[in-house]
Design a protein around this motif. Structure first.
Motif, short mmCIF file in Angstrom:
data_model
loop_
_atom_site.label_atom_id
_atom_site.label_comp_id
_atom_site.label_asym_id
_atom_site.label_seq_id
_atom_site.Cartn_x
_atom_site.Cartn_y
_atom_site.Cartn_z
N GLY A 193 0.95 -1.32 0.02
CA GLY A 193 -0.07 -0.02 0.03
C GLY A 193 1.07 1.17 0.05
N ALA A 194 1.94 1.03 -0.95
CA ALA A 194 2.77 2.33 -0.85
C ALA A 194 2.36 3.62 -1.29
CB ALA A 194 4.00 1.95 -1.68
N GLY A 195 1.09 3.54 -1.86
CA GLY A 195 0.86 4.84 -2.70
C GLY A 195 -0.26 5.52 -1.75
N GLY A 196 -0.97 5.08 -0.36
CA GLY A 196 -1.51 5.82 0.42
C GLY A 196 -0.65 6.55 1.38
N GLN A 197 -1.47 7.25 2.42
CA GLN A 197 -0.96 8.02 3.36
C GLN A 197 0.21 7.60 4.11
OE1 GLN A 197 -3.53 11.70 4.55
NE2 GLN A 197 -4.96 9.97 4.43
N LEU A 198 -0.11 6.50 4.73
CA LEU A 198 0.81 5.84 5.46
C LEU A 198 1.98 5.04 4.80
CD1 LEU A 198 1.71 4.71 8.36
CD2 LEU A 198 0.37 2.85 8.00
N THR A 367 -4.13 11.71 14.50
CA THR A 367 -3.03 10.87 14.47
C THR A 367 -2.32 11.31 13.14
OG1 THR A 367 -4.01 8.85 15.41
CG2 THR A 367 -1.88 8.58 14.30
N PHE A 368 -1.30 11.82 13.10
CA PHE A 368 -0.32 12.17 12.03
C PHE A 368 0.53 10.86 11.34
CE2 PHE A 368 -1.61 15.93 13.42
CZ PHE A 368 -1.96 17.04 12.62
N THR A 369 0.49 10.80 10.12
CA THR A 369 1.07 9.49 9.48
C THR A 369 2.60 9.47 9.95
OG1 THR A 369 1.38 10.76 7.40
CG2 THR A 369 -0.45 9.22 7.75
N SER A 370 3.23 10.51 10.15
CA SER A 370 4.55 10.63 10.37
C SER A 370 4.83 9.98 11.89
CB SER A 370 5.15 11.81 10.63
OG SER A 370 4.47 12.86 11.43
N ASP A 371 3.85 10.31 12.72
CA ASP A 371 3.99 9.50 14.05
C ASP A 371 3.52 8.06 14.08
OD1 ASP A 371 4.53 12.16 15.46
OD2 ASP A 371 2.37 12.49 15.47
N LEU A 372 2.54 7.69 13.27
CA LEU A 372 2.15 6.43 12.96
C LEU A 372 3.28 5.62 12.62
CD1 LEU A 372 -0.04 4.53 13.18
CD2 LEU A 372 -1.05 5.00 10.94
N ALA A 373 4.08 6.29 11.44
CA ALA A 373 5.29 5.47 11.05
C ALA A 373 6.34 5.32 11.87
CB ALA A 373 5.74 6.14 9.77
#
Length: 474
Positions: A193-198, A367-373
């Motif tokens: 799922g590389a094309g999504g936000q996460l 939740t920001f994706t940078s924090d999720l990553a």
């Protein structure tokens, strides 16, 4: 015959274990449990999932085989006879070239991790040398072997029978010296799922890593059985699933329902099968929508109680992932990343002079994706116990209207331009209602308890601080 208790002992080669096996004997012969998963995992062996059992019968003293590093884990023992075993770490890293040797008799077994070169020499014949492996042999797999010459001067294996007096194959005689061996690289990480936000956030976080492959739906469509069957998962020790059907309202309609189940359940099930087959760690992202929102704060142990189709598919996917032997379910809420999202929409409305009506009875934290990553990276680095971990921004829980007003204020506009309204009134103004087939029911409380992931050492960022930094980046 003496009996010693079952025990596993470490060696100078990381992951290479010597196992003491209890052997029970009398005048008739002897008996042993050569492999007993429950007891041996409890004793400290990895749960490596053997799928094939091989036996090498050696009828003469001095038969010598190796040194071969194979793309699977091995569990070695002998049924009859006695052998001298030798191992060389051929994996990339600081222990490359480390050696160990040990005599193997019926009361001894050796666990050999992937990438460690293995060899043996028959000391007492006939010797039935038996080994379990964690993957099926194939010609393609054999092409991935790494070899080392039995006489390598750097490894300096102290063969009991000098090699010039031993029986070796011509192939083993021709293997390279250590200086010519390319180290076995670590298994890789796959982001689905590389094309999504996460997916994009993970790619940014791991951009300096050469061992990460990120694939989009064109390369791997988990909703398509043929696509999954054609994909080679064997190089991967970690699979991160950043793919999901997230069109919450569309999932209430017949076509959207089918798509949501195809990706969020059936597709996830295919990843679970791949992870199980390859003994890979599976990381899966879950959602606050698996809850009905009746509790003010949701912890990881709360029973699932989804309201709508999207939440039902995410809950079903979570249950499938929980069956994987090694997994992390990262449950999150109100995700904001690159591309179109609530925060960007509110900032654009503020700039265009539009005063929005925003619901004020749905409470949670961004939740920001940078924090999720960062949290996913943390779990894979620290390796706490497998299971579910909540992750969102920290700080005070707010409504969507509160967050919209904060966006207006942070972009230099009057927060009073945001008009709070109940969810029911918001949709009634559009001639719609939650659960009518066009609008999904939403949990009213989406705040997640972050105690568990904080206990692993992960520092949760306040979601309002994260919002300010996100808007400052533009």
């Amino acid at each position: 015959m003496t009996t010693k208790p079952l025990a596993a002992h470490s060696t100078p080669i990381p992951g290479l274990l010597v196992i003491d096996l209890p052997v029970h004997g009398d005048q008739r012969g002897w008996f042993k449990e050569n492999w007993q998963r429950q007891k041996m995992v409890a004793a400290g062996l990895p749960d490596f999932g053997p799928v094939q059992n091989n036996i090498s019968f050696n009828q003469a003293v001095g038969v010598t085989r190796g040194i071969h590093a194979e793309p699977w884990d091995k569990y070695i023992s002998v049924a009859t006879g006695r052998v001298f075993g030798a191992w060389v770490d051929l994996r990339e890293g600081p222990t490359f070239g480390a050696t160990y040797h040990h005599e193997i008799t019926p009361d001894t077994a050796i666990f050999v991790p992937r990438g460690v070169g293995n060899a043996f020499q028959t000391l007492e014949a006939p010797a039935a040398y038996t080994y379990l492996v964690s993957a099926h042999w194939s010609e393609a797999a054999q092409a991935q072997y790494t070899f080392l010459n039995l006489a390598d001067e750097t490894a300096a294996i102290p063969w009991p029978i000098p090699l010039e007096q031993a029986e070796l194959s011509e192939k083993d005689k021709a293997h390279p010296r250590l200086s010519e061996v390319t180290p076995v690289p670590p298994r890789r990480t796959l982001v689905v799922g590389a094309g999504g936000q996460l997916g994009r956030a993970l790619a940014e976080r791991w951009q300096g890593r050469a061992d990460v492959d990120a694939v989009d739906r064109n390369e791997l469509d988990i909703a398509d059985a043929a696509s999954v069957d054609a994909f080679d998962f064997s190089p991967y020790a970690v699979i991160v699933n950043a793919a999901a059907h997230t069109a919450v309202d569309a999932a209430e309609a017949p076509e959207g329902r089918r798509e949501a189940w195809a990706v969020n359940v059936t597709g996830v099930g295919r990843l679970v099968q791949a992870a199980r087959r390859e003994r890979a760690t599976l990381v899966h992202v879950s959602s606050d929508y698996v809850f009905d929102g009746e509790r003010e704060l949701h912890d990881e142990a709360e029973p699932l109680s989804p309201l709508g189709v999207y939440g039902q598919t995410k809950a079903a996917g979570d249950q499938l992932v929980a069956t994987a032997p090694d997994h992390y379910i990262v449950r999150t809420s109100w995700v904001i990343g690159e591309g179109a999202n609530f925060v960007r929409t509110m900032a654009q409305l503020a700039e265009r002079g539009i005063d929005p009506t925003v619901v004020d009875d749905q409470i949670g934290r961004l939740t920001f994706t940078s924090d999720l990553a960062a949290a996913i990276d943390h779990l894979l680095t620290q390796r706490p116990q497998p299971g579910v971990y909540n992750l969102s921004g920290g700080g005070e829980s707010l409504s969507w209207a509160d967050i919209a007003a904060e966006v207006f204020a942070l972009t230099g506009h009057d927060r009073a331009r945001v008009h709070p309204v109940s969810t029911a009134a918001y949709y009634a103004a559009q001639g719609k209602a939650e659960g009518d087939g066009t609008v999904a029911p939403r949990p009213r409380n989406s705040a997640l308890d972050l105690t568990k992931i904080e206990a692993t050492g992960f520092e949760v960022r306040d979601h309002m601080r994260a919002l300010r930094e996100y808007l400052q980046r533009g």
